[in-house]
Enzyme design. Structure first.
Site, PDB file in Angstrom:
ATOM      1  N   ALA A  50       0.861  -1.185   0.000  1.00 21.33           N
ATOM      2  CA  ALA A  50       0.000   0.000   0.000  1.00 21.33           C
ATOM      3  C   ALA A  50       0.897   1.235   0.000  1.00 21.33           C
ATOM      4  O   ALA A  50       2.075   1.147   0.343  1.00 21.33           O
ATOM      5  CB  ALA A  50      -0.862  -0.014   1.254  1.00 21.33           C
ATOM      6  N   GLY A  81       0.344  -5.154   0.601  1.00 21.79           N
ATOM      7  CA  GLY A  81      -0.772  -5.085  -0.350  1.00 21.79           C
ATOM      8  C   GLY A  81      -0.391  -5.657  -1.710  1.00 21.79           C
ATOM      9  O   GLY A  81      -1.260  -6.154  -2.440  1.00 21.79           O
ATOM     10  N   GLU A  99      -0.862  -9.211  -1.436  1.00 23.89           N
ATOM     11  CA  GLU A  99      -2.310  -9.440  -1.308  1.00 23.89           C
ATOM     12  C   GLU A  99      -2.995  -9.360  -2.671  1.00 23.89           C
ATOM     13  O   GLU A  99      -3.911 -10.126  -2.970  1.00 23.89           O
ATOM     14  CB  GLU A  99      -2.917  -8.420  -0.330  1.00 23.89           C
ATOM     15  CG  GLU A  99      -2.481  -8.706   1.111  1.00 23.89           C
ATOM     16  CD  GLU A  99      -2.967  -7.658   2.099  1.00 23.89           C
ATOM     17  OE1 GLU A  99      -2.628  -6.468   1.903  1.00 23.89           O
ATOM     18  OE2 GLU A  99      -3.678  -8.015   3.042  1.00 23.89           O
ATOM     19  N   GLU A 113       3.737  -5.895   7.003  1.00 22.42           N
ATOM     20  CA  GLU A 113       2.959  -4.838   7.671  1.00 22.42           C
ATOM     21  C   GLU A 113       3.277  -4.718   9.155  1.00 22.42           C
ATOM     22  O   GLU A 113       3.201  -3.630   9.722  1.00 22.42           O
ATOM     23  CB  GLU A 113       1.455  -5.087   7.487  1.00 22.42           C
ATOM     24  CG  GLU A 113       0.915  -4.785   6.091  1.00 22.42           C
ATOM     25  CD  GLU A 113       1.029  -5.947   5.119  1.00 22.42           C
ATOM     26  OE1 GLU A 113       1.791  -6.898   5.402  1.00 22.42           O
ATOM     27  OE2 GLU A 113       0.363  -5.913   4.072  1.00 22.42           O
TER      28      GLU A 113
HETATM   29  N1  3HC Z   1       4.642   3.393   0.159  1.00 22.61           N
HETATM   30  C1  3HC Z   1       5.170   4.595  -0.131  1.00 22.61           C
HETATM   31  N2  3HC Z   1       6.481   4.784  -0.388  1.00 22.61           N
HETATM   32  C2  3HC Z   1       7.273   3.715  -0.331  1.00 22.61           C
HETATM   33  C3  3HC Z   1       6.797   2.435  -0.020  1.00 22.61           C
HETATM   34  C4  3HC Z   1       5.407   2.292   0.223  1.00 22.61           C
HETATM   35  N3  3HC Z   1       4.855   1.109   0.504  1.00 22.61           N
HETATM   36  N4  3HC Z   1       7.829   1.576  -0.051  1.00 22.61           N
HETATM   37  C5  3HC Z   1       8.917   2.288  -0.356  1.00 22.61           C
HETATM   38  N5  3HC Z   1       8.582   3.579  -0.521  1.00 22.61           N
HETATM   39  C6  3HC Z   1       9.479   4.680  -0.913  1.00 22.61           C
HETATM   40  C7  3HC Z   1      10.536   4.940   0.137  1.00 22.61           C
HETATM   41  O1  3HC Z   1      10.053   5.825   1.125  1.00 22.61           O
HETATM   42  C8  3HC Z   1      11.635   5.532  -0.690  1.00 22.61           C
HETATM   43  O2  3HC Z   1      11.308   6.865  -0.943  1.00 22.61           O
HETATM   44  P1  3HC Z   1      12.455   7.979  -1.092  1.00 22.61           P
HETATM   45  O3  3HC Z   1      13.306   7.531  -2.220  1.00 22.61           O
HETATM   46  O4  3HC Z   1      11.703   9.214  -1.296  1.00 22.61           O
HETATM   47  O5  3HC Z   1      13.201   7.945   0.231  1.00 22.61           O
HETATM   48  C9  3HC Z   1      11.531   4.787  -2.003  1.00 22.61           C
HETATM   49  O6  3HC Z   1      10.213   4.238  -2.041  1.00 22.61           O
HETATM   50  C10 3HC Z   1      12.523   3.658  -2.161  1.00 22.61           C
HETATM   51  O7  3HC Z   1      12.450   2.852  -1.011  1.00 22.61           O
HETATM   52  P2  3HC Z   1      13.759   2.255  -0.333  1.00 22.61           P
HETATM   53  O8  3HC Z   1      14.786   3.303  -0.169  1.00 22.61           O
HETATM   54  O9  3HC Z   1      13.315   1.521   0.875  1.00 22.61           O
HETATM   55  O10 3HC Z   1      14.246   1.250  -1.474  1.00 22.61           O
HETATM   56  P3  3HC Z   1      14.869  -0.192  -1.361  1.00 22.61           P
HETATM   57  O11 3HC Z   1      15.130  -0.632  -2.737  1.00 22.61           O
HETATM   58  O12 3HC Z   1      15.974  -0.198  -0.344  1.00 22.61           O
HETATM   59  O13 3HC Z   1      13.705  -1.125  -0.753  1.00 22.61           O
HETATM   60  C11 3HC Z   1      11.489  -2.029  -0.546  1.00 22.61           C
HETATM   61  C12 3HC Z   1      12.545  -1.362  -1.468  1.00 22.61           C
HETATM   62  C13 3HC Z   1      11.994  -3.418  -0.117  1.00 22.61           C
HETATM   63  C14 3HC Z   1      10.237  -2.186  -1.313  1.00 22.61           C
HETATM   64  C15 3HC Z   1      11.315  -1.165   0.707  1.00 22.61           C
HETATM   65  O14 3HC Z   1      11.069   0.163   0.314  1.00 22.61           O
HETATM   66  C16 3HC Z   1      10.178  -1.582   1.598  1.00 22.61           C
HETATM   67  O15 3HC Z   1      10.347  -2.476   2.410  1.00 22.61           O
HETATM   68  N6  3HC Z   1       9.030  -0.907   1.477  1.00 22.61           N
HETATM   69  C17 3HC Z   1       7.896  -1.094   2.348  1.00 22.61           C
HETATM   70  C18 3HC Z   1       7.167  -2.370   2.030  1.00 22.61           C
HETATM   71  C19 3HC Z   1       5.970  -2.503   2.921  1.00 22.61           C
HETATM   72  O16 3HC Z   1       6.061  -2.333   4.131  1.00 22.61           O
HETATM   73  N7  3HC Z   1       4.838  -2.831   2.359  1.00 22.61           N
HETATM   74  C20 3HC Z   1       3.632  -2.950   3.119  1.00 22.61           C
HETATM   75  C21 3HC Z   1       2.958  -1.627   3.157  1.00 22.61           C
HETATM   76  S1  3HC Z   1       1.533  -1.645   4.212  1.00 22.61           S
HETATM   77  C22 3HC Z   1       0.351  -2.432   3.304  1.00 22.61           C
HETATM   78  O17 3HC Z   1       0.615  -2.889   2.237  1.00 22.61           O
HETATM   79  C23 3HC Z   1      -1.007  -2.492   3.924  1.00 22.61           C
HETATM   80  C24 3HC Z   1      -1.897  -3.426   3.186  1.00 22.61           C
HETATM   81  O18 3HC Z   1      -1.892  -4.659   3.818  1.00 22.61           O
HETATM   82  C25 3HC Z   1      -3.308  -2.921   3.160  1.00 22.61           C
END
Ligand code: 3HC
Ligand code: NAI
Length: 694
Positions: free
Chosen positions: A63, A102, A105, A125
């Site tokens: 998400a 997400g 998912e 998450e």
């Molecule tokens: N939403 C918004 N921005 C995100 C994001 C997300 N889910 N994931 C990454 N970003 C952004 C980062 O803030 C960063 O922004 P910046 O360049 O402005 O600082 C950019 O994307 C690149 O991210 P990273 O520096 O972390 O890049 P990496 O290549 O090192 O890692 C990744 C990539 C493994 C995808 C890592 O970013 C990550 O773990 N992201 C989060 C994944 C996550 O937690 N997903 C679950 C979200 S909650 C959800 O999905 C709820 C659902 O169940 C309803």
């Protein structure tokens, strides 16, 4: 049509492409685009199957976390996934990079999943204080069973493609061009007469509910204070005990609860802060970096050995320099022992042990290190010794080499001043054990060049650390703030609180242990020596509590001598000791202090607020550029509870005015010397702002 999702057809295959850089997060336009694309391709009679694929470096990584603060517009992710899952044509998710949260998912809402061998999937998450809120807790357990689902969702880790296939999360691993492979897979489905297949229709196996109780008991200590892991267990239990739609309703209810919680707000704050911390204000993003291909560490003691391991782990050849061969042998034996232990636990292979050991080259000659790109000095904490080392380094190292010091208390500028190249000198303050602790305080000297800062900040990430940039001052950021807490906790004991009461208050707050248990573990003699040096240097405290020093003088140095502030009968469990209680009472008497009952609230305020006030001074002096730098330091270096977001974030949550008022109250009680609010704190209170409004 959405600007982040497009669809097209290739023969009988409908293609949906998501393109929302950098990580294809599921923002509103992606959700809307997915829904519209699926509906249009379903309505197109020429299309018989659909492939969902993403552009750029990754499949959907979750998400859009930015939307959590602002609220999510329509359509919600749950109905979008519902549209896909109930589609009358088979949908194949073609995964590369990371399918997370997400993103996974969405893939689970598709009927089939194929992935490149390098792909990773997961439901992380929990790390944001949340749970998968779009069916992840209901669909994944139906594929992998209760035990694996608990590990995956409560653990929040990334699962490599091969393991994901073995678990049944993906159907096939494909090689070569993913688009072609995805289309070929869909065509084969059609040829084999295979149609849509919804996970929601799988009847979950019957499980013994003791699985959930046992799992919960097993994580209770480690996950103390976090909400999400326990809510997740609740949801997975529902997947096995309730019909699908009721399970989905339970998931939604608990997701909403977490989304509104202070714990998740803090953890989401950390997610962005961890990324922000690497961006140094005032340093242009395109600042050229120096090339780091080789490194050298001076000193193979406790810290030097651990630091060398970080480089070897990252594949960077590193020379380890010592005064004598026997010190090198000892240092190398410790390093090997550490690696062997990790291998025994199955985290690395024996071959990895040898590869890493081969990258560490021992030497006793400065001649061998003259060509390296960076040197990190980790010799004794003594200014004269450090100056000697830096003079030698200045004489032998190639021009352009970065000269770093791991000093924890000495002035980096003074160390730099003995060289002809102070612009190349920087502090890299690792935390012990240096091969384990993620925090790295990078200390910018007065003359440190921008490209040296940029290089060291980026190197931090390369060697697996979180680098936070700080300025030169006594104790830098972390230890300087810690000092304020240490001082006040010692006063509190003198005034009548017991060490165990204080330890309990801070343990209950969320720290892994209280200050006195920590002091015993670290060794009381360390602090004793520092205080002796300070006294010799004429740095006299306005109020000095001597009870800990008296304990040290009794030969009680902490855990290592089986006695310190506490007694250790089994070598590690702290037991309050009447001898210490009497000693404290006597010290209080000698100091003319009448001991009294002290409330837990007073302990908390007097331990935590001075840290925050020190943080405010640190910000004012520019030692840390932003409150987030301080929060990252405390979370990664000092066990500050992640669900409280760091000291400065927490201070904003409880209200700076409360802290300011407490300062005024304690100033009346104890005098202003230690209870003078920082001007920045006062200013923010007057303006009704928090640190994060700066
Ligand atoms: N939403 C918004 N921005 C995100 C994001 C997300 N889910 N994931 C990454 N970003 C952004 C980062 O803030 C960063 O922004 P910046 O360049 O402005 O600082 C950019 O994307 C690149 O991210 P990273 O520096 O972390 O890049 P990496 O290549 O090192 O890692 C990744 C990539 C493994 C995808 C890592 O970013 C990550 O773990 N992201 C989060 C994944 C996550 O937690 N997903 C679950 C979200 S909650 C959800 O999905 C709820 C659902 O169940 C309803
Ligand atoms: P240590 O005593 O374990 O190791 C120091 C090593 O340096 C010894 O092996 C010694 O033989 C070697 N050494 C001394 N002088 C030398 C010289 N001139 N040339 C080459 N080698 C020399 O000390 P430790 O704990 O590893 O500390 C090293 C530095 O790291 C200190 O500056 C300390 O303040 C800092 N530090 C220590 C932390 C800790 O928790 N131990 C945490 C963060 C920083």
């Amino acid at each position: 049509m959405s600007d982040t999702v497009s669809y097209s057809t290739q023969g009988v295959i409908g293609l949906i492409k998501v393109n929302n850089p950098p990580v294809n997060a599921l923002c509103q336009s992606v959700r809307a685009g997915l829904k519209e694309s699926v509906e249009n391709l379903l309505a197109d009679d020429s299309v018989k199957a659909i492939v969902l694929i993403c552009e750029g470096r990754t499949f959907i990584a979750g998400a859009d976390i930015n939307e959590f603060a602002t609220g999510m517009g329509e359509p919600g992710l749950v109905p979008v996934i519902g549209t896909m899952e109930t589609a009358a044509k088979p949908i194949v998710a073609a995964i590369h990079g990371t399918a997370l949260g997400g993103g996974l998912e969405v893939a689970l809402g598709c009927h089939y999943r194929v992935a490149l061998p390098t792909a990773l999937v997961g439901l992380p998450e929990v790390n944001l204080g949340l749970l998968p809120g779009a069916g992840g807790t209901q669909r994944l357990p139906r594929l992998v069973g209760a035990e694996a689902a608990l590990e995956l969702i409560v653990g929040g880790g990334h699962v490599p493609a091969a393991q994901a296939k073995a678990l049944g999360i993906i159907d096939d691993i494909v090689k070569g061009d993913l688009l072609e492979a995805g289309i070929a897979y869909a065509e084969k489905l059609l040829a084999d007469g295979k149609g849509p297949r919804a996970i929601r229709d799988i009847t979950p196996e019957t499980v013994d509910s003791a699985i959930f109780d046992n799992y919960e008991a097993g994580i209770a200590r480690k996950q103390r204070g976090f909400l999400a892991p326990f809510h997740i267990i609740n949801c997975i239990r529902a997947a096995f005990e309730l019909p699908f739609d009721e399970g989905m309703a339970r998931e939604q209810e608990l997701f909403d609860e977490l989304m509104a919680s202070s714990e998740s707000a803090a953890q989401r704050h950390i997610f962005f802060a961890e990324r922000e911390v690497a961006k140094v204000p005032g340093l242009p993003k395109d600042t050229a970096k120096r090339d780091i291909k080789t490194a050298a560490i001076i000193g193979a003691g406790t810290m030097g050995g651990g630091i060398a391991m970080n480089f070897a782990n990252a594949g960077i050849p590193v020379k380890l320099l010592e005064l004598k061969q026997e010190f090198l042998d000892k240092g190398l034996a410790t390093i090997r022992g550490n690696y062997e232990n990790t291998a025994k636990k199955g985290r690395i292979t024996q071959a990895d042990v040898e590869t890493r050991m081969a990258l560490i080259e021992p030497t006793t000659s400065y001649d061998d290190i003259k060509g390296v790109d960076i040197v990190i000095e980790a010799v004794f904490e003594n200014m004269d010794v450090k100056k000697e080392v830096f003079k030698t380094l200045d004489g032998v190292c190639k021009q352009g080499a970065i000269l770093a010091t791991n000093t924890s208390t000495l002035d980096v500028d003074e160390i730099a001043s003995v060289t002809q190249r102070p612009q190349d000198v920087i502090g890299m303050h690792f935390f012990s054990p240096a091969n384990v602790m993620r925090l790295l305080e990078n200390v910018r000297g007065e003359k440190t060049a921008d490209d040296v800062i940029a290089t060291v900040m980026s190197l931090s990430k390369r060697i697996g650390k979180i680098g936070a940039l700080v300025g030169v001052c006594d104790g830098f950021v972390g230890n300087r703030m810690l000092h304020a807490r240490t001082r006040e906790s010692a006063f509190l004991v003198e005034e009548g609180a017991t060490p165990e009461q204080i330890d309990k208050v801070l343990f209950d707050y969320g720290f892994p242990m209280g200050p006195f248990t920590m002091a015993d573990m670290a060794g009381l003699d360390v602090g004793y020596k520092v205080r002796e040096e300070r006294r010799k240097a004429g740095k006299i405290e306005q109020r000095d509590s001597v009870w800990i020093d008296k304990i040290v003088e009794m030969g009680r140095h902490g855990q290592k001598t089986n006695a310190g502030i506490y007694l250790y009968e089994d070598g590690r469990t702290p037991i309050p000791d009447p001898v210490v209680k009497d000693l404290i009472a006597q010290c209080a008497k000698d100091a003319g202090i009448e001991q009294r009952q002290i409330s837990d609230q007073e302990i908390l305020e007097r331990c935590m607020y001075p840290m925050i006030n020190e943080g405010a001074l640190i910000l004012e002096e520019g030692i840390a550029a932003r409150p987030l730098d301080i929060d990252i330091i405390w979370i990664n270096g000092y066990g500050f509870p992640a669900y409280k977001g760091g000291p400065m974030f927490w201070a904003d949550q409880i209200g700076l005015k409360n802290i300011y008022d407490a300062y005024k109250k304690y100033a009346l009680q104890f005098g202003e010397h230690y209870w003078q609010p920082a001007p920045l704190l006062e200013k923010l209170v007057k303006e009704g702002k928090g640190f994060y409004d700066l």
